[in-house]
Write a protein that holds these residues in place. Structure first.
Motif, PDB file in Angstrom:
ATOM      1  N   ASN A 119       0.860  -1.177   0.000  1.00 38.27           N
ATOM      2  CA  ASN A 119       0.000   0.000   0.000  1.00 38.27           C
ATOM      3  C   ASN A 119       0.902   1.235   0.000  1.00 38.27           C
ATOM      4  O   ASN A 119       1.962   1.236   0.630  1.00 38.27           O
ATOM      5  N   HIS A 120       0.474   2.295  -0.697  1.00 39.06           N
ATOM      6  CA  HIS A 120       1.331   3.467  -0.844  1.00 39.06           C
ATOM      7  C   HIS A 120       1.457   4.261   0.456  1.00 39.06           C
ATOM      8  O   HIS A 120       0.482   4.492   1.174  1.00 39.06           O
ATOM      9  N   ASP A 121       2.665   4.691   0.722  1.00 38.11           N
ATOM     10  CA  ASP A 121       2.993   5.538   1.868  1.00 38.11           C
ATOM     11  C   ASP A 121       2.280   6.881   1.726  1.00 38.11           C
ATOM     12  O   ASP A 121       2.274   7.495   0.659  1.00 38.11           O
ATOM     13  N   GLY A 122       1.658   7.324   2.824  1.00 44.47           N
ATOM     14  CA  GLY A 122       0.980   8.619   2.821  1.00 44.47           C
ATOM     15  C   GLY A 122      -0.407   8.600   2.221  1.00 44.47           C
ATOM     16  O   GLY A 122      -1.085   9.633   2.198  1.00 44.47           O
ATOM     17  N   LYS A 123      -0.846   7.429   1.743  1.00 40.58           N
ATOM     18  CA  LYS A 123      -2.152   7.336   1.094  1.00 40.58           C
ATOM     19  C   LYS A 123      -3.019   6.241   1.706  1.00 40.58           C
ATOM     20  O   LYS A 123      -4.022   5.829   1.116  1.00 40.58           O
ATOM     21  N   LEU A 124      -2.651   5.764   2.885  1.00 44.59           N
ATOM     22  CA  LEU A 124      -3.386   4.673   3.503  1.00 44.59           C
ATOM     23  C   LEU A 124      -4.769   5.132   3.961  1.00 44.59           C
ATOM     24  O   LEU A 124      -4.920   6.195   4.558  1.00 44.59           O
ATOM     25  N   LEU A 125      -5.764   4.307   3.677  1.00 37.88           N
ATOM     26  CA  LEU A 125      -7.127   4.527   4.146  1.00 37.88           C
ATOM     27  C   LEU A 125      -7.632   3.242   4.801  1.00 37.88           C
ATOM     28  O   LEU A 125      -7.253   2.145   4.384  1.00 37.88           O
ATOM     29  N   PRO A 126      -8.504   3.356   5.814  1.00 36.73           N
ATOM     30  CA  PRO A 126      -9.010   2.171   6.500  1.00 36.73           C
ATOM     31  C   PRO A 126     -10.141   1.500   5.725  1.00 36.73           C
ATOM     32  O   PRO A 126     -11.296   1.455   6.163  1.00 36.73           O
ATOM     33  N   THR A 127      -9.818   0.978   4.550  1.00 31.70           N
ATOM     34  CA  THR A 127     -10.815   0.358   3.691  1.00 31.70           C
ATOM     35  C   THR A 127     -11.106  -1.073   4.141  1.00 31.70           C
ATOM     36  O   THR A 127     -10.328  -1.694   4.878  1.00 31.70           O
ATOM     37  N   LEU A 128     -12.215  -1.622   3.651  1.00 29.66           N
ATOM     38  CA  LEU A 128     -12.568  -2.998   3.966  1.00 29.66           C
ATOM     39  C   LEU A 128     -11.520  -3.959   3.422  1.00 29.66           C
ATOM     40  O   LEU A 128     -11.164  -4.949   4.071  1.00 29.66           O
ATOM     41  N   GLU A 129     -10.973  -3.657   2.258  1.00 27.29           N
ATOM     42  CA  GLU A 129      -9.959  -4.535   1.666  1.00 27.29           C
ATOM     43  C   GLU A 129      -8.722  -4.651   2.554  1.00 27.29           C
ATOM     44  O   GLU A 129      -8.210  -5.761   2.782  1.00 27.29           O
ATOM     45  N   VAL A 130      -8.250  -3.529   3.056  1.00 27.74           N
ATOM     46  CA  VAL A 130      -7.054  -3.560   3.906  1.00 27.74           C
ATOM     47  C   VAL A 130      -7.390  -4.195   5.250  1.00 27.74           C
ATOM     48  O   VAL A 130      -6.600  -4.959   5.818  1.00 27.74           O
TER      49      VAL A 130
END
Length: 313
Positions: A119-130
């Protein structure tokens, strides 16, 4: 699977002369003993730690991980992002490749596994996939202890890593979710790394572990992250020119800095003394952790089995 009761409990529980309340109390104790994860069943304690970037786990729990590894327990560090934005002159795929290699080397130096997710640094989101990936990681590791940052922090990647692990903390036992990976039979103990943030509430030190005996191992682990501790982080603090060029001097410089050398905070002393007693006065380097409300709530006996480093009471 049926569980056999240890022979040592049977005469007490089923003796005709034993009174019913005594038998019931012993039964509860026996079942509690059998239900404990890891070391209570003479199996290695299994610990998985999550960080937002490929050096975060090392900072918060590198000493603890080194102690577990030396004790024969199993530790895995997981970086949720690949760190591809954390440098003043590199970036993208080249930096991600470099940081992954640094993380793997750091894990090798103390004898633990290290995985870096893409996952890209600085662009993390708490999505269902992650979140589902986090659930898989915890289940696959069969974790007794899960470590993560608190969900209040200066960096959005840190915050969202905390949210992702928090959101996974009950779901790891729910069988109808993430059905490609068997659920855990029991919720692990979830703990937070220490931090300095006070809003909405400050960090609470529930468990404080001396890392004096493994401090050099922790420094050696951090030393593997060359791009961070000798380049990026000093550059962000305006200290890049102060970093020694000689590798041995550079490591000494790192060991005396605030990142590697986490000193005992006054508000942590009570938790340290609770488990180290008179030895607490001699402790210099520590790592502290807060037990979250979301996982299994361990008793003091369970804490001592899951953290088998404290002196005997």
């Amino acid at each position: 699977m049926k569980m056999r009761m240890p022979n040592s409990f049977a005469p007490i529980l089923f003796s005709k002369s034993a009174r019913r309340p005594q038998r019931f109390a012993c039964l509860l104790a026996a079942l509690s003993f059998l239900a404990l994860p890891g070391r209570a069943q003479n199996q290695p304690v299994r610990v998985i730690a999550f960080g937002a970037h490929p050096d975060d786990c090392d900072l918060g729990a590198g000493g603890l991980a080194a102690k577990y590894a030396a004790h024969g327990d199993k530790v895995k560090f997981v970086s949720i992002t690949n760190g591809d934005a954390g440098h003043q002159s590199m970036g993208g795929e080249a930096l991600a490749k470099r940081r992954r290699a640094e993380a793997i080397e750091a894990g090798r130096r103390i004898g633990i596994e290290y995985e870096v997710l893409d996952n890209h640094d600085g662009k993390l989101l708490p999505t269902l996939e992650v979140r589902e990936k986090v659930i898989r990681e915890i289940r696959q590791w069969k974790a007794d202890i899960v470590i993560a940052p608190r969900p209040n922090d200066y960096h959005p990647d840190h915050r969202y890593t905390g949210v992702l692990v928090q959101d996974a903390s009950y779901m790891v036992i729910v069988s109808d979710l993430v059905t490609d990976t068997p659920p855990l039979k029991r919720n692990p103990v979830f703990i937070y790394y220490s931090d300095r943030f006070t809003r909405p509430q400050p960090f609470r030190a529930d468990i404080v572990v001396s890392i004096d005996d493994v401090f050099e191992k922790k420094v050696n682990m951090l030393d593997a992250h060359v791009s961070q501790f000798y380049e990026w982080l000093p550059w962000t603090e305006g200290q890049f020119e102060q970093v020694p060029k000689d590798p041995a001097e550079r490591k000494k410089w790192l060991a005396t800095g605030p990142l590697a050398s986490r000193k005992l905070q006054p508000e942590w002393r009570e938790a340290l003394q609770k488990r180290y007693g008179a030895q607490a006065d001699r402790v210099e380097h520590v790592e502290a952790f807060e037990i979250t409300e979301y996982g299994h709530q361990p008793t003091e006996d369970e804490i001592r089995k899951l953290f088998p480093f404290f002196p005997n009471r």
